[in-house]
Write a protein that holds these residues in place. Structure first.
Motif, PDB file in Angstrom:
ATOM      1  N   MET A 126       0.833  -1.205   0.000  1.00 27.40           N
ATOM      2  CA  MET A 126       0.000   0.000   0.000  1.00 27.40           C
ATOM      3  C   MET A 126       0.870   1.259   0.000  1.00 27.40           C
ATOM      4  N   SER A 127       1.935   1.230   0.780  1.00 30.39           N
ATOM      5  CA  SER A 127       2.852   2.373   0.816  1.00 30.39           C
ATOM      6  C   SER A 127       3.522   2.583  -0.537  1.00 30.39           C
ATOM      7  N   LEU A 128       3.904   1.494  -1.177  1.00 26.67           N
ATOM      8  CA  LEU A 128       4.520   1.578  -2.500  1.00 26.67           C
ATOM      9  C   LEU A 128       3.541   2.139  -3.522  1.00 26.67           C
TER      10      LEU A 128
ATOM     11  N   SER B 271       0.968   4.162  -2.905  1.00 22.03           N
ATOM     12  CA  SER B 271       0.766   5.599  -2.658  1.00 22.03           C
ATOM     13  C   SER B 271       2.000   6.391  -3.087  1.00 22.03           C
ATOM     14  N   SER B 272       3.187   5.848  -2.885  1.00 25.63           N
ATOM     15  CA  SER B 272       4.411   6.528  -3.335  1.00 25.63           C
ATOM     16  C   SER B 272       4.444   6.630  -4.856  1.00 25.63           C
ATOM     17  N   SER B 273       3.993   5.588  -5.533  1.00 25.80           N
ATOM     18  CA  SER B 273       3.935   5.615  -6.994  1.00 25.80           C
ATOM     19  C   SER B 273       2.952   6.677  -7.473  1.00 25.80           C
ATOM     20  N   ALA B 274       1.806   6.766  -6.815  1.00 31.58           N
ATOM     21  CA  ALA B 274       0.810   7.777  -7.192  1.00 31.58           C
ATOM     22  C   ALA B 274       1.369   9.187  -6.967  1.00 31.58           C
ATOM     23  N   GLN B 275       2.063   9.396  -5.852  1.00 29.91           N
ATOM     24  CA  GLN B 275       2.658  10.703  -5.581  1.00 29.91           C
ATOM     25  C   GLN B 275       3.750  11.018  -6.602  1.00 29.91           C
TER      26      GLN B 275
END
Length: 167
Positions: free
Chosen positions: A45-47, A49-53
C-alpha cells in the motif's frame, strides 16, 4: 496383551505429545507469516501511494517545464528583438557621430546587421535605418529621417543627447 496395549498406548502418547509440540511450533510460524503478510500488505500500500505521488509530481513537473519553456521562449524572442534594435541604434549613432565629425558615410543599400537578420530566417520586420541629413531650419544641425516604426525610449534619449551636444 496388556503389555502390548500399554506399549502401544505409550508410543501413541509420545507421538501425540510430539505432534502437539510440533503443531504449536507451526502455529507460531504461521502467526509470524501472517504478521509478515500484514507488513507486506502495508508495504505494498505504501509503494502504491508513493507511486501515485511520484506520478503526480512528474505531471506537475511536466506542466511547470512547459510553462517555463514558453516563458523562456518569449524572453529569447524579446531578446532577439532588442538585439536587433540595439544593432540598428548603434548603426544610427555611428552615422550621427560621423556627421558630427564632419564625415559623411557612403550610402549603403542595406546594413550588415539587417542582412544578417534577414539571413537568420526570423520573421521580424526589418526596420529601415535612419540616414543622417541636414535640417533645413538650422544650418549645421544634425537630424535624422523618421523610421516607419515609432522610436524607442533609447532612440529618443540618444537624439536628445545629440541635440544637447550640438546646441
Amino acid at each position: 496383551m496388556d503389555r502390548f496395549q500399554l506399549g502401544l498406548e505409550i508410543a501413541l502418547s509420545v507421538l501425540l505429545l510430539v505432534t502437539i509440540f510440533y503443531s504449536l511450533y507451526l502455529g507460531r510460524a504461521l502467526a509470524v507469516i501472517r504478521r509478515d503478510r500484514g507488513q507486506l500488505d502495508a508495504l505494498i500500500m505504501s509503494l502504491e501511494s508513493s507511486s501515485a505521488q511520484a506520478q503526480s509530481g512528474i505531471d506537475h513537473l511536466r506542466q511547470t517545464t512547459e510553462m517555463v519553456g514558453r516563458a523562456l521562449g518569449k524572453t529569447v524572442e524579446s531578446g532577439k528583438v532588442l538585439k536587433h534594435e540595439l544593432t540598428a541604434l548603434c548603426e544610427r549613432s555611428e552615422a550621427a557621430a560621423q556627421v558630427l565629425e564632419g564625415r559623411t558615410p557612403a550610402p549603403r543599400e542595406s546594413s550588415p546587421a539587417a542582412m544578417a537578420y534577414a539571413d537568420e530566417g526570423d520573421t521580424m520586420p526589418l526596420r529601415t535605418p535612419l540616414r543622417p541629413r541636414m535640417d533645413e531650419g538650422r544650418l549645421g544641425s544634425v537630424g535624422v529621417t523618421k523610421s516607419p516604426v515609432g522610436k524607442s525610449a533609447a532612440e529618443r534619449e540618444l537624439l536628445r543627447a545629440l541635440r544637447q551636444k550640438q546646441g
